[in-house]
Design a protein around this motif. Structure first.
Motif, PDB file in Angstrom:
ATOM      1  N   GLU A  53     -91.494 -66.331  35.923  1.00  0.00           N
ATOM      2  CA  GLU A  53     -91.336 -67.705  36.271  1.00  0.00           C
ATOM      3  C   GLU A  53     -91.321 -67.985  37.904  1.00  0.00           C
ATOM      4  O   GLU A  53     -90.599 -67.218  38.491  1.00  0.00           O
ATOM      5  N   SER A  54     -91.967 -68.905  38.172  1.00  0.00           N
ATOM      6  CA  SER A  54     -92.043 -69.178  39.729  1.00  0.00           C
ATOM      7  C   SER A  54     -92.580 -70.896  39.791  1.00  0.00           C
ATOM      8  O   SER A  54     -92.607 -71.562  38.837  1.00  0.00           O
ATOM      9  N   GLN A  92     -92.745 -65.464  45.243  1.00  0.00           N
ATOM     10  CA  GLN A  92     -92.591 -64.076  44.721  1.00  0.00           C
ATOM     11  C   GLN A  92     -91.358 -64.147  43.731  1.00  0.00           C
ATOM     12  O   GLN A  92     -90.217 -64.880  44.131  1.00  0.00           O
ATOM     13  N   THR A  93     -91.704 -63.472  42.686  1.00  0.00           N
ATOM     14  CA  THR A  93     -90.273 -63.275  41.722  1.00  0.00           C
ATOM     15  C   THR A  93     -90.265 -62.273  40.958  1.00  0.00           C
ATOM     16  O   THR A  93     -91.422 -61.435  41.066  1.00  0.00           O
ATOM     17  N   GLU A  94     -89.368 -62.190  40.135  1.00  0.00           N
ATOM     18  CA  GLU A  94     -89.347 -60.841  39.272  1.00  0.00           C
ATOM     19  C   GLU A  94     -90.190 -60.797  38.257  1.00  0.00           C
ATOM     20  O   GLU A  94     -90.332 -61.924  37.294  1.00  0.00           O
ATOM     21  N   PHE A  95     -90.883 -59.728  37.910  1.00  0.00           N
ATOM     22  CA  PHE A  95     -91.849 -59.635  36.920  1.00  0.00           C
ATOM     23  C   PHE A  95     -90.998 -58.787  35.730  1.00  0.00           C
ATOM     24  O   PHE A  95     -90.493 -57.657  35.854  1.00  0.00           O
ATOM     25  N   LYS A  96     -90.538 -59.639  34.575  1.00  0.00           N
ATOM     26  CA  LYS A  96     -89.414 -58.997  33.730  1.00  0.00           C
ATOM     27  C   LYS A  96     -90.022 -58.193  32.588  1.00  0.00           C
ATOM     28  O   LYS A  96     -89.534 -57.364  32.074  1.00  0.00           O
ATOM     29  N   HIS A  97     -91.227 -58.724  32.034  1.00  0.00           N
ATOM     30  CA  HIS A  97     -91.743 -57.991  30.986  1.00  0.00           C
ATOM     31  C   HIS A  97     -93.333 -57.847  31.034  1.00  0.00           C
ATOM     32  O   HIS A  97     -93.868 -58.806  31.555  1.00  0.00           O
TER      33      HIS A  97
END
Length: 125
Positions: free
Chosen positions: A10-11, A49-54
């Motif tokens: 999500e970004s 830039q964001t967290e890649f969760k899955h």
């Protein structure tokens, strides 16, 4: 009982390259986070830039602003480049195959008009 969605990525868009519209007319969208190489910036929709969760998988949903698209194909390199660079090429082709390993194909529906501040998300029902 409402089913919860699992957020994968999500970004929001922070910059749109001057040639992004040309690619959208061909039903393609190139995304990168802020680490975008200078020579690719003009063709890219740049997002925070964001967290890649899955890992992204076939059957997940791509949301661009208020538009949802079912994911039909995930190239063998797409998860790696999305995790490392916030990068992939999205094809609004309705195809379940692509020759490009960094590509995610989604259902063929009208491509949204992108806006700085617009949301980019991938989630799983």
């Amino acid at each position: 009982m409402e089913q919860t969605k699992t957020t994968i990525y999500e970004s929001s868009f922070i910059e749109l390259g001057e040639q992004t519209e040309i690619f959208l007319e061909e039903n393609m969208l190139v995304i990168f986070n802020e680490t975008v190489p200078a020579d690719l910036k003009n063709i890219s929709a740049v997002h925070k830039q964001t967290e890649f969760k899955h890992e992204v998988a076939v059957g997940d949903t791509l949301r661009i602003q208020e538009n949802d698209y079912k994911i039909l194909f995930v190239g063998e390199k797409a998860n790696d480049t999305l995790r490392d660079l916030g990068h992939c090429t999205i094809e609004f082709s309705g195809q379940s195959v692509s020759d490009l390993p960094g590509t995610i194909c989604v259902e063929k529906k009208p491509v949204p008009k992108l806006e700085v501040g617009g949301k980019l998300a991938i989630y799983r029902d």
